[in-house]
Scaffold this active site. Structure first.
Site, PDB file in Angstrom:
ATOM      1  N   SER A 204      -9.772  87.480 -72.960  1.00  0.00           N
ATOM      2  CA  SER A 204     -10.722  88.501 -73.392  1.00  0.00           C
ATOM      3  C   SER A 204     -11.993  87.817 -73.928  1.00  0.00           C
ATOM      4  CB  SER A 204     -10.060  89.421 -74.425  1.00  0.00           C
ATOM      5  OG  SER A 204     -10.834  90.555 -74.665  1.00  0.00           O
ATOM      6  N   ASP A 401      -8.646  96.108 -65.140  1.00  0.00           N
ATOM      7  CA  ASP A 401      -8.646  95.775 -66.565  1.00  0.00           C
ATOM      8  C   ASP A 401      -9.551  96.760 -67.282  1.00  0.00           C
ATOM      9  OD1 ASP A 401      -9.371  94.567 -69.121  1.00  0.00           O
ATOM     10  OD2 ASP A 401      -8.503  92.716 -68.360  1.00  0.00           O
ATOM     11  N   HIS A 430      -4.830  94.499 -69.680  1.00  0.00           N
ATOM     12  CA  HIS A 430      -5.698  93.470 -70.237  1.00  0.00           C
ATOM     13  C   HIS A 430      -4.876  92.223 -70.502  1.00  0.00           C
ATOM     14  CE1 HIS A 430      -9.349  92.059 -72.016  1.00  0.00           C
ATOM     15  NE2 HIS A 430      -8.878  91.977 -73.242  1.00  0.00           N
TER      16      HIS A 430
END
Length: 464
Positions: A204, A401, A430
């Site tokens: 991320s 995602d 994710h």
């Protein structure tokens, strides 16, 4: 996430100046546990390291807290630093989580696995904005706006949050909470560990931190894995708007899942019916419903709780680490990293544009936040991702995602050029590594553990 920024003359991007002598890390146990039981850091040892608050003026220092899971003698090949994203997410537990999830893979044996709370977070000289309400702490992502008046109302609240950050007890630390400085901290950690190079895994926002490090210190990188990849500009206004793109990419997975279980949740017998139910509930319940749905799309494991919330039998609860410190650092990094538009009119136009493109979540992702009113100027330009360096950057990315959509990964892949490979996974949610897709896991393991860097970009079929 900014105060009215005045045009500034940017300083050249600074590397970390060499230290006079590498500090000695003193590893002790137990590690801090974030007040959680059982402790998420059980079995690890921790140390502290002082780093410059401002690398351009390194006399004043702040403290970082690091964690370690030592590799196996005879199998250890180096160090692997890990970052969970955020920004604002603490990382001390990551070595224990890796050992728990991948203990039989040989990966934890191959490295001293290093976690850390990034500057400003948790046990690393934490920052504050003095935010006392959930609404203030959620200001990084504006609520779904029904029109220009909603944007104006959000702007007033966002300005108040920015002003709080500028008055907070740690306001003198605020300008130095940046991705560039955190990348410099990574290099100080490398130095303190006595390593010539480091390997890195970041997911991320952690993908952008890793991309920044690989761009600023390319010669000090060993094996770099970026998971769920942000674009090369990090979490700027465009990345915020892309949350709506990710919502649209991912929502059909939930709609199909819920439709298959209509006898349990009664949300619709077809994906189209579930989608219609979304708009019905959003109209009745307001912006929080849309935000909670987006959060529920992060992982298939969240789908049952999300469906129960839709059905009115459950509500989303805050986690133990959801508080002012997490939200404050997230705002400070986002707002310090990028040049955010300062006029409410920009966001009013963006909301209407994104409503047409992405009606489910666009007017939330495009709404104004405190960066538009940030109380300090940026000290340097954003990190320029890419540039010359070794071909050692592996990107792994789910096709669907909700937070870091595929378009951002493709841009970062292009920025690194021949230095990178991108492996996409036919999956939603994710995060790729340590999830259910065996091909995605083996791609990362094959590189970090065995040194198998793909010859070209690749693709992993769905595991289902």
């Amino acid at each position: 996430m900014r105060k009215m920024l005045i045009a500034l003359a940017f300083l050249p991007l600074l590397a970390a100046p060499p230290a006079d002598a590498a500090p000695t890390l003193r590893w002790t146990a137990p590690c801090p546990d974030y007040g959680m039981s059982p402790s998420p850091t059980a079995g690890l040892e921790c140390a502290t390291l002082r780093v410059p608050l401002d690398y351009a003026h390194p006399d004043r220092t702040i403290e970082l807290t690091l964690s370690r899971s030592a590799g196996t003698p005879g199998k250890r090949r180096g160090v692997l630093l890990m970052n969970p994203g955020g920004p604002g997410s603490p990382g001390l537990a990551m070595p224990a989580q890796l050992r728990q999830r991948m203990g039989g893979s040989g990966l934890p044996d191959a490295y001293d696995v290093i976690g850390f709370d990034p500057r400003g977070t948790g046990y690393s000289t934490p920052v504050t904005c003095g935010m006392t309400t959930a609404e203030e702490r959620g200001a990084v992502l504006g609520p779904y706006a029904d029109g220009p008046r909603d944007v104006a109302a959000t702007a007033a609240k966002a300005r108040a949050v920015a002003e709080k950050c500028g008055r907070a007890a740690t306001r003198d630390l605020l300008p130095h909470m940046t991705t560039a400085n955190t990348a410099r901290d990574l290099d100080r950690i490398r130095e303190a560990l006595g390593e010539r190079k480091i390997s890195y895994y970041g997911v991320s926002y952690g993908s952008y931190l890793g991309a920044a490090y690989a761009s600023m210190f390319p010669g000090r990188t060993d094996r770099i894995v970026l998971d769920s990849v942000l674009g090369p500009r990090g979490l700027d206004v465009r990345a915020n708007q892309r949350f709506a793109e990710g919502f649209d990419d991912r929502f059909p997975d939930f709609a199909a899942w819920a439709a298959q279980r209509d006898d349990v949740y009664h949300l619709g017998r077809t994906p189209a019916a579930v989608t219609a139910k979304f708009f019905e509930l959003a109209a009745a319940r307001g912006p929080e419903f849309r935000a909670n749905t987006w959060n529920g799309l992060y992982d298939d494991a969240f789908f049952p709780a999300l469906a129960r919330e839709w059905a009115g039998t459950a509500r989303t609860a805050a986690g133990p680490l959801d508080g002012d410190n997490h939200a404050a650092l997230q705002l400070q990094v986002l707002c310090n990293d990028a040049n955010w538009p300062e006029q409410a009119g920009y966001y009013q136009r963006a909301v209407e544009r994104e409503r047409a493109r992405h009606p489910m979540f666009g007017p939330a992702a495009a709404n104004v936040n405190p960066c538009a009113f940030w109380p300090v100027e940026r000290a340097e330009p954003p990190v320029r991702v890419g540039g010359p360096g070794p071909a050692n950057v592996l990107l792994v990315q789910n096709l669907r995602d909700p937070a870091t959509p595929l378009s951002g990964a493709r841009e970062t892949r292009a920025a690194f050029g021949a230095r990178a490979r991108l492996v996409t996974v036919d999956d939603g949610g994710h995060g790729v590594f340590t999830r259910e897709n065996a091909c995605g896991n083996e791609t990362v393991l094959g590189y970090l553990r065995d040194g198998v860097f793909p010859a070209a970009d690749g693709f992993c079929q769905s595991w289902r």
